[in-house]
Design an enzyme around this catalytic site. Structure first.
Site, short mmCIF file in Angstrom:
data_model
loop_
_atom_site.label_atom_id
_atom_site.label_comp_id
_atom_site.label_asym_id
_atom_site.label_seq_id
_atom_site.Cartn_x
_atom_site.Cartn_y
_atom_site.Cartn_z
CG ASP A 50 -0.24 -0.07 2.55
OD1 ASP A 50 0.96 0.27 2.61
OD2 ASP A 50 -0.90 -0.44 3.54
CB SER A 51 0.22 4.87 0.00
OG SER A 51 -0.61 4.91 1.15
#
Length: 148
Positions: free
Chosen positions: A88-89
């Site tokens: 994910d980010s």
């Protein structure tokens, strides 16, 4: 669209007035014609990218594998996208931070947002390492030089 990675590539054929493209080790491209004039040639779909050093790619893969806690059976290639590996980010930010620490570089936020694959990360690292000014000698090296 095809992709090719090599240290030296040359395209051409034996017809007269053939357009030739050569990409050398430093990722320079020379265009030439077999006749005696050199005219500009446009290749709308030609994209040349410089491959990162194999050791850089390997180190980036190690960082990604560790950060994402990937098993050994998960195939990891230079083309592997972080998102497809489950990042994910926040994972991506931590991967970039680990790369900065490992290679002694600083990745600007604009550049870090454009990194989506192992290969892109490795290419950016090589570019930043090459642009990094030489490090001054450490204190212990300076002291030993002074006493010599």
């Amino acid at each position: 669209m095809a992709s090719l990675s090599a240290t030296f590539v040359s395209f051409g054929c034996s017809f007269s007035q053939t357009k030739c493209v050569t990409a050398g080790k430093n990722c320079t491209i020379s265009l030439g014609m077999t006749n005696r004039t050199l005219t500009p040639v446009r290749f709308p779909r030609l994209r040349v990218s410089c491959s990162a050093k194999p050791e850089t790619v390997t180190k980036v893969m190690e960082i990604v594998k560790k950060q994402l806690a990937l098993n050994d059976d998960v195939p990891l290639k230079p083309e592997s996208k972080f998102s497809e590996l489950g990042a994910d980010s926040l994972d991506t930010v931590e991967i970039v931070m680990n790369m900065e620490e490992e290679f002694g570089i600083t990745v600007e936020e604009d550049n870090s947002q454009n990194i989506t694959t192992v290969q892109e990360a490795a290419e950016l690292i090589d570019k930043l390492v090459a642009a990094k000014p030489d490090q001054p000698a450490s204190d212990s090296e300076q002291k030993s030089e002074a006493t010599a």
